[in-house]
Scaffold this motif. Structure first.
Motif, PDB file in Angstrom:
ATOM      1  N   LEU A 199     -16.263  -0.654 -40.865  1.00  0.00           N
ATOM      2  CA  LEU A 199     -15.294  -1.590 -41.402  1.00  0.00           C
ATOM      3  C   LEU A 199     -13.920  -1.310 -40.820  1.00  0.00           C
ATOM      4  N   ALA A 200     -13.229  -2.362 -40.427  1.00  0.00           N
ATOM      5  CA  ALA A 200     -11.866  -2.235 -39.913  1.00  0.00           C
ATOM      6  C   ALA A 200     -11.037  -3.387 -40.440  1.00  0.00           C
ATOM      7  N   GLN A 201      -9.741  -3.178 -40.484  1.00  0.00           N
ATOM      8  CA  GLN A 201      -8.838  -4.251 -40.854  1.00  0.00           C
ATOM      9  C   GLN A 201      -8.450  -5.054 -39.619  1.00  0.00           C
ATOM     10  N   ALA A 202      -8.069  -6.284 -39.837  1.00  0.00           N
ATOM     11  CA  ALA A 202      -7.603  -7.112 -38.730  1.00  0.00           C
ATOM     12  C   ALA A 202      -6.446  -6.404 -38.023  1.00  0.00           C
ATOM     13  N   GLY A 203      -6.523  -6.394 -36.702  1.00  0.00           N
ATOM     14  CA  GLY A 203      -5.531  -5.693 -35.910  1.00  0.00           C
ATOM     15  C   GLY A 203      -5.904  -4.257 -35.599  1.00  0.00           C
ATOM     16  N   GLY A 204      -6.932  -3.775 -36.239  1.00  0.00           N
ATOM     17  CA  GLY A 204      -7.359  -2.403 -36.037  1.00  0.00           C
ATOM     18  C   GLY A 204      -8.305  -2.243 -34.867  1.00  0.00           C
ATOM     19  N   SER A 205      -8.898  -1.063 -34.774  1.00  0.00           N
ATOM     20  CA  SER A 205      -9.767  -0.728 -33.647  1.00  0.00           C
ATOM     21  C   SER A 205     -11.044  -0.054 -34.130  1.00  0.00           C
ATOM     22  N   LEU A 206     -12.074  -0.233 -33.353  1.00  0.00           N
ATOM     23  CA  LEU A 206     -13.340   0.479 -33.508  1.00  0.00           C
ATOM     24  C   LEU A 206     -13.884   0.762 -32.120  1.00  0.00           C
ATOM     25  N   ASN A 219     -25.487   9.081 -19.911  1.00  0.00           N
ATOM     26  CA  ASN A 219     -26.271   7.867 -20.203  1.00  0.00           C
ATOM     27  C   ASN A 219     -25.722   7.124 -21.416  1.00  0.00           C
ATOM     28  N   THR A 220     -24.431   6.971 -21.460  1.00  0.00           N
ATOM     29  CA  THR A 220     -23.804   6.252 -22.568  1.00  0.00           C
ATOM     30  C   THR A 220     -22.878   5.156 -22.064  1.00  0.00           C
ATOM     31  N   VAL A 221     -22.766   4.132 -22.864  1.00  0.00           N
ATOM     32  CA  VAL A 221     -21.829   3.045 -22.610  1.00  0.00           C
ATOM     33  C   VAL A 221     -21.031   2.823 -23.893  1.00  0.00           C
ATOM     34  N   ALA A 222     -19.735   2.716 -23.753  1.00  0.00           N
ATOM     35  CA  ALA A 222     -18.873   2.538 -24.906  1.00  0.00           C
ATOM     36  C   ALA A 222     -18.208   1.162 -24.880  1.00  0.00           C
ATOM     37  N   LEU A 223     -17.922   0.648 -26.056  1.00  0.00           N
ATOM     38  CA  LEU A 223     -17.168  -0.588 -26.186  1.00  0.00           C
ATOM     39  C   LEU A 223     -15.976  -0.299 -27.097  1.00  0.00           C
ATOM     40  N   GLN A 224     -14.804  -0.214 -26.490  1.00  0.00           N
ATOM     41  CA  GLN A 224     -13.580  -0.005 -27.256  1.00  0.00           C
ATOM     42  C   GLN A 224     -13.061  -1.363 -27.694  1.00  0.00           C
ATOM     43  N   MET A 225     -12.934  -1.545 -28.995  1.00  0.00           N
ATOM     44  CA  MET A 225     -12.527  -2.834 -29.542  1.00  0.00           C
ATOM     45  C   MET A 225     -11.169  -2.684 -30.220  1.00  0.00           C
ATOM     46  N   ASN A 226     -10.165  -3.314 -29.656  1.00  0.00           N
ATOM     47  CA  ASN A 226      -8.814  -3.278 -30.203  1.00  0.00           C
ATOM     48  C   ASN A 226      -8.403  -4.659 -30.688  1.00  0.00           C
ATOM     49  N   SER A 227      -7.341  -4.697 -31.458  1.00  0.00           N
ATOM     50  CA  SER A 227      -6.808  -5.967 -31.974  1.00  0.00           C
ATOM     51  C   SER A 227      -7.918  -6.802 -32.613  1.00  0.00           C
ATOM     52  N   LEU A 228      -8.687  -6.165 -33.435  1.00  0.00           N
ATOM     53  CA  LEU A 228      -9.837  -6.829 -34.041  1.00  0.00           C
ATOM     54  C   LEU A 228      -9.419  -7.997 -34.917  1.00  0.00           C
ATOM     55  N   LYS A 229     -10.286  -9.004 -34.932  1.00  0.00           N
ATOM     56  CA  LYS A 229     -10.067 -10.200 -35.725  1.00  0.00           C
ATOM     57  C   LYS A 229     -11.254 -10.388 -36.682  1.00  0.00           C
ATOM     58  N   GLY A 234      -9.216  -8.827 -22.760  1.00  0.00           N
ATOM     59  CA  GLY A 234      -7.892  -8.315 -23.072  1.00  0.00           C
ATOM     60  C   GLY A 234      -7.837  -7.504 -24.347  1.00  0.00           C
ATOM     61  N   ARG A 235      -8.878  -7.572 -25.148  1.00  0.00           N
ATOM     62  CA  ARG A 235      -8.914  -6.809 -26.404  1.00  0.00           C
ATOM     63  C   ARG A 235      -9.986  -5.728 -26.375  1.00  0.00           C
ATOM     64  N   PHE A 236     -11.119  -6.018 -25.750  1.00  0.00           N
ATOM     65  CA  PHE A 236     -12.234  -5.076 -25.681  1.00  0.00           C
ATOM     66  C   PHE A 236     -12.329  -4.487 -24.275  1.00  0.00           C
ATOM     67  N   THR A 237     -12.780  -3.241 -24.201  1.00  0.00           N
ATOM     68  CA  THR A 237     -12.988  -2.585 -22.921  1.00  0.00           C
ATOM     69  C   THR A 237     -14.336  -1.894 -22.928  1.00  0.00           C
ATOM     70  N   ILE A 238     -15.128  -2.171 -21.913  1.00  0.00           N
ATOM     71  CA  ILE A 238     -16.430  -1.529 -21.768  1.00  0.00           C
ATOM     72  C   ILE A 238     -16.327  -0.449 -20.703  1.00  0.00           C
ATOM     73  N   SER A 239     -16.990   0.672 -20.946  1.00  0.00           N
ATOM     74  CA  SER A 239     -16.967   1.773 -19.995  1.00  0.00           C
ATOM     75  C   SER A 239     -18.303   2.504 -20.063  1.00  0.00           C
ATOM     76  N   ARG A 240     -18.564   3.307 -19.071  1.00  0.00           N
ATOM     77  CA  ARG A 240     -19.835   4.036 -19.058  1.00  0.00           C
ATOM     78  C   ARG A 240     -19.626   5.472 -18.640  1.00  0.00           C
TER      79      ARG A 240
END
Length: 123
Positions: free
Chosen positions: A11-18, A77-87, A66-72
């Motif tokens: 759970l995150a608030q709007a504008g937050g990150s996961l 053997n991992t892939v991450a999804l950084q989610m910022n400015s959540l809506k 512009g809000r999410f970034t994928i990296s590996r």
């Protein structure tokens, strides 16, 4: 076979990150891309972001660009999804998928799927 396990939802608030993580095991040498998809209640599953397993190519849906970034991390053997400015409209079950993919933004070719992780964004 490739096994995928997602983690990091919550759970995150709007504008937050996961940050979501997808851990792969098995024949990961048989894939050429990993993607993230999501499915909100009552809606069809949609593409979010993807990354080639080698090289630097990434691809994002317009709704997250512009809000999410994928990296590996190939070594782990991992892939991450950084989610910022959540809506609130980012609320969905997020799935990691992998396979021999020709078009990163299409589901075709993503033969392996994780069980999904819930992301809820409150307003």
């Amino acid at each position: 076979q490739v096994q995928l396990v997602e983690s990091g939802g919550g759970l995150a608030q709007a504008g937050g990150s996961l940050r979501l993580s997808c851990a792969g095991a098995g024949r990961t040498y048989s894939i050429n891309a990993v993607g993230w998809f999501r499915q909100a209640p009552g809606k069809e599953r949609e593409f979010v972001a993807a990354i080639r397993w080698s090289g630097s190519m990434t691809y994002y849906s317009d709704s997250v660009k512009g809000r999410f970034t994928i990296s590996r991390d190939n070594a782990k053997n991992t892939v991450a999804l950084q989610m910022n400015s959540l809506k609130p409209e980012d609320t969905a079950v997020y799935y990691c998928a992998a396979g021999l993919v020709l078009v990163l933004g299409a589901e075709r070719g993503y033969d392996y799927w994780g069980q999904g992780t819930q992301v809820t964004v409150s307003s």
